[in-house]
Design a protein around this motif. Sequence first.
Motif, PDB file in Angstrom:
ATOM      1  N   ALA A  43     -21.832 -78.074  24.504  1.00 31.63           N
ATOM      2  CA  ALA A  43     -22.572 -78.892  25.339  1.00 31.63           C
ATOM      3  C   ALA A  43     -22.612 -78.490  26.707  1.00 31.63           C
ATOM      4  N   ILE A  44     -21.718 -77.694  27.021  1.00 37.73           N
ATOM      5  CA  ILE A  44     -21.762 -77.133  28.402  1.00 37.73           C
ATOM      6  C   ILE A  44     -22.893 -76.011  28.511  1.00 37.73           C
ATOM      7  N   ALA A  45     -23.160 -75.097  27.624  1.00 33.69           N
ATOM      8  CA  ALA A  45     -24.201 -74.176  27.434  1.00 33.69           C
ATOM      9  C   ALA A  45     -25.763 -74.945  27.658  1.00 33.69           C
ATOM     10  N   ASN A  46     -25.636 -76.195  26.895  1.00 33.32           N
ATOM     11  CA  ASN A  46     -27.041 -76.697  26.713  1.00 33.32           C
ATOM     12  C   ASN A  46     -27.245 -77.373  28.219  1.00 33.32           C
ATOM     13  N   LEU A  47     -26.545 -77.466  29.103  1.00 36.41           N
ATOM     14  CA  LEU A  47     -26.749 -77.850  30.389  1.00 36.41           C
ATOM     15  C   LEU A  47     -27.649 -76.901  31.063  1.00 36.41           C
ATOM     16  N   GLY A  48     -27.721 -75.687  30.826  1.00 42.21           N
ATOM     17  CA  GLY A  48     -28.332 -74.863  31.741  1.00 42.21           C
ATOM     18  C   GLY A  48     -27.873 -74.663  33.062  1.00 42.21           C
ATOM     19  N   ALA A  49     -28.223 -73.712  33.844  1.00 45.00           N
ATOM     20  CA  ALA A  49     -27.647 -73.607  35.091  1.00 45.00           C
ATOM     21  C   ALA A  49     -28.287 -74.606  35.978  1.00 45.00           C
ATOM     22  N   GLU A  50     -29.489 -75.457  35.742  1.00 40.54           N
ATOM     23  CA  GLU A  50     -30.002 -76.343  36.461  1.00 40.54           C
ATOM     24  C   GLU A  50     -29.200 -77.759  36.342  1.00 40.54           C
ATOM     25  N   GLY A  51     -28.606 -77.803  35.206  1.00 42.93           N
ATOM     26  CA  GLY A  51     -27.614 -79.060  34.948  1.00 42.93           C
ATOM     27  C   GLY A  51     -26.465 -79.060  35.670  1.00 42.93           C
ATOM     28  N   LEU A  52     -26.115 -78.164  36.140  1.00 39.03           N
ATOM     29  CA  LEU A  52     -24.673 -77.715  36.610  1.00 39.03           C
ATOM     30  C   LEU A  52     -24.518 -78.632  38.121  1.00 39.03           C
ATOM     31  N   THR A  53     -25.766 -78.812  38.611  1.00 34.42           N
ATOM     32  CA  THR A  53     -25.562 -79.801  39.930  1.00 34.42           C
ATOM     33  C   THR A  53     -25.614 -81.270  39.605  1.00 34.42           C
ATOM     34  N   ARG A  54     -25.943 -81.562  38.560  1.00 29.82           N
ATOM     35  CA  ARG A  54     -26.012 -83.237  38.024  1.00 29.82           C
ATOM     36  C   ARG A  54     -24.817 -83.680  38.132  1.00 29.82           C
ATOM     37  N   GLN A  55     -24.627 -84.741  38.477  1.00 31.18           N
ATOM     38  CA  GLN A  55     -23.391 -85.639  38.732  1.00 31.18           C
ATOM     39  C   GLN A  55     -22.968 -86.167  37.411  1.00 31.18           C
ATOM     40  N   VAL A  56     -21.773 -86.111  37.083  1.00 28.31           N
ATOM     41  CA  VAL A  56     -21.399 -86.658  35.765  1.00 28.31           C
ATOM     42  C   VAL A  56     -20.150 -87.696  36.040  1.00 28.31           C
ATOM     43  N   ARG A  57     -19.581 -87.743  37.433  1.00 29.47           N
ATOM     44  CA  ARG A  57     -18.683 -88.780  37.800  1.00 29.47           C
ATOM     45  C   ARG A  57     -19.227 -89.061  39.346  1.00 29.47           C
ATOM     46  N   PRO A  58     -18.679 -90.151  39.753  1.00 30.49           N
ATOM     47  CA  PRO A  58     -19.216 -90.406  41.196  1.00 30.49           C
ATOM     48  C   PRO A  58     -18.901 -89.300  42.309  1.00 30.49           C
ATOM     49  N   ASN A  59     -17.882 -88.505  42.013  1.00 33.37           N
ATOM     50  CA  ASN A  59     -17.624 -87.286  42.987  1.00 33.37           C
ATOM     51  C   ASN A  59     -17.564 -86.064  42.376  1.00 33.37           C
ATOM     52  N   ARG A  60     -17.920 -85.975  41.167  1.00 32.40           N
ATOM     53  CA  ARG A  60     -18.052 -84.664  40.524  1.00 32.40           C
ATOM     54  C   ARG A  60     -19.524 -84.308  40.037  1.00 32.40           C
ATOM     55  N   SER A  61     -19.704 -83.155  40.388  1.00 31.36           N
ATOM     56  CA  SER A  61     -20.901 -82.605  39.743  1.00 31.36           C
ATOM     57  C   SER A  61     -20.553 -81.837  38.143  1.00 31.36           C
ATOM     58  N   ALA A  62     -21.585 -81.405  37.517  1.00 40.02           N
ATOM     59  CA  ALA A  62     -21.261 -80.977  36.261  1.00 40.02           C
ATOM     60  C   ALA A  62     -20.225 -79.494  36.318  1.00 40.02           C
ATOM     61  N   ALA A  63     -20.583 -79.005  37.212  1.00 37.88           N
ATOM     62  CA  ALA A  63     -20.016 -77.485  37.417  1.00 37.88           C
ATOM     63  C   ALA A  63     -18.473 -77.957  37.794  1.00 37.88           C
ATOM     64  N   ASN A  64     -18.269 -78.846  38.704  1.00 35.38           N
ATOM     65  CA  ASN A  64     -17.103 -79.170  39.236  1.00 35.38           C
ATOM     66  C   ASN A  64     -16.293 -79.827  37.955  1.00 35.38           C
ATOM     67  N   PHE A  65     -16.728 -80.631  37.224  1.00 28.77           N
ATOM     68  CA  PHE A  65     -16.256 -81.169  35.909  1.00 28.77           C
ATOM     69  C   PHE A  65     -15.907 -79.826  35.142  1.00 28.77           C
ATOM     70  N   ILE A  66     -16.633 -79.180  35.028  1.00 31.59           N
ATOM     71  CA  ILE A  66     -16.577 -78.013  33.834  1.00 31.59           C
ATOM     72  C   ILE A  66     -15.138 -77.171  34.389  1.00 31.59           C
ATOM     73  N   ALA A  67     -15.274 -77.052  35.930  1.00 28.08           N
ATOM     74  CA  ALA A  67     -14.018 -76.053  36.498  1.00 28.08           C
ATOM     75  C   ALA A  67     -12.803 -77.021  36.094  1.00 28.08           C
ATOM     76  N   MET A  68     -12.835 -78.419  36.245  1.00 32.52           N
ATOM     77  CA  MET A  68     -11.604 -79.326  35.820  1.00 32.52           C
ATOM     78  C   MET A  68     -11.281 -78.998  34.712  1.00 32.52           C
ATOM     79  N   ILE A  69     -12.016 -79.105  33.535  1.00 30.86           N
ATOM     80  CA  ILE A  69     -11.801 -78.645  32.126  1.00 30.86           C
ATOM     81  C   ILE A  69     -11.130 -77.448  31.743  1.00 30.86           C
ATOM     82  N   ALA A  70     -11.463 -76.305  32.662  1.00 28.58           N
ATOM     83  CA  ALA A  70     -10.884 -75.129  32.467  1.00 28.58           C
ATOM     84  C   ALA A  70      -9.378 -75.140  32.897  1.00 28.58           C
ATOM     85  N   ARG A  71      -9.197 -75.996  34.164  1.00 28.07           N
ATOM     86  CA  ARG A  71      -7.874 -76.105  34.716  1.00 28.07           C
ATOM     87  C   ARG A  71      -6.966 -76.849  33.720  1.00 28.07           C
TER      88      ARG A  71
END
Length: 160
Positions: free
Chosen positions: A110-138
Amino acid sequence: MDAMEAMLLVIDGAWKDDFESLTDAIADLTEEESVWQPPSYKREPQDEGVGRPGTILWHLNHLEMCHRHYIATLEAMDPTKSPDTAAPGELPLKQILPALEKTTGEMREAIANLGAEGLTRQVRPNRSAANFIAMIARHISWHAAQIKQTRRLHAHRPPG
């Protein structure tokens, strides 16, 4: 290396690196270790659908549920609504390990399917997809550390 490759590298490291990963933390995990509850958790109420707090099984069932939630979140890309995610049902060790492996693979996809362009999209009010993925790793790394500590406490517990 592009941004998506970097994100996947971080997720893969938290999940399967030879050192300081969840896979490393659960290597050769025994049933006895998986169900042992550290004394400091004895008064915690049962976490319905996930298990006895503080046990390694609780951590594994919790992660499996969270990874399904993360998949739903990344697929929905709706910052205004968090998806409902059912608990796994307190799966025993022989069931939770393959379930977590499967769900984590699906989450990586699901992460890979976002593509690089999807990383800037918002998934939470204050979290982009990139920030969300970083949170998953943590989150994976935090539980790996908790599991390592629980295994150490189990190995050095007082007799009886």
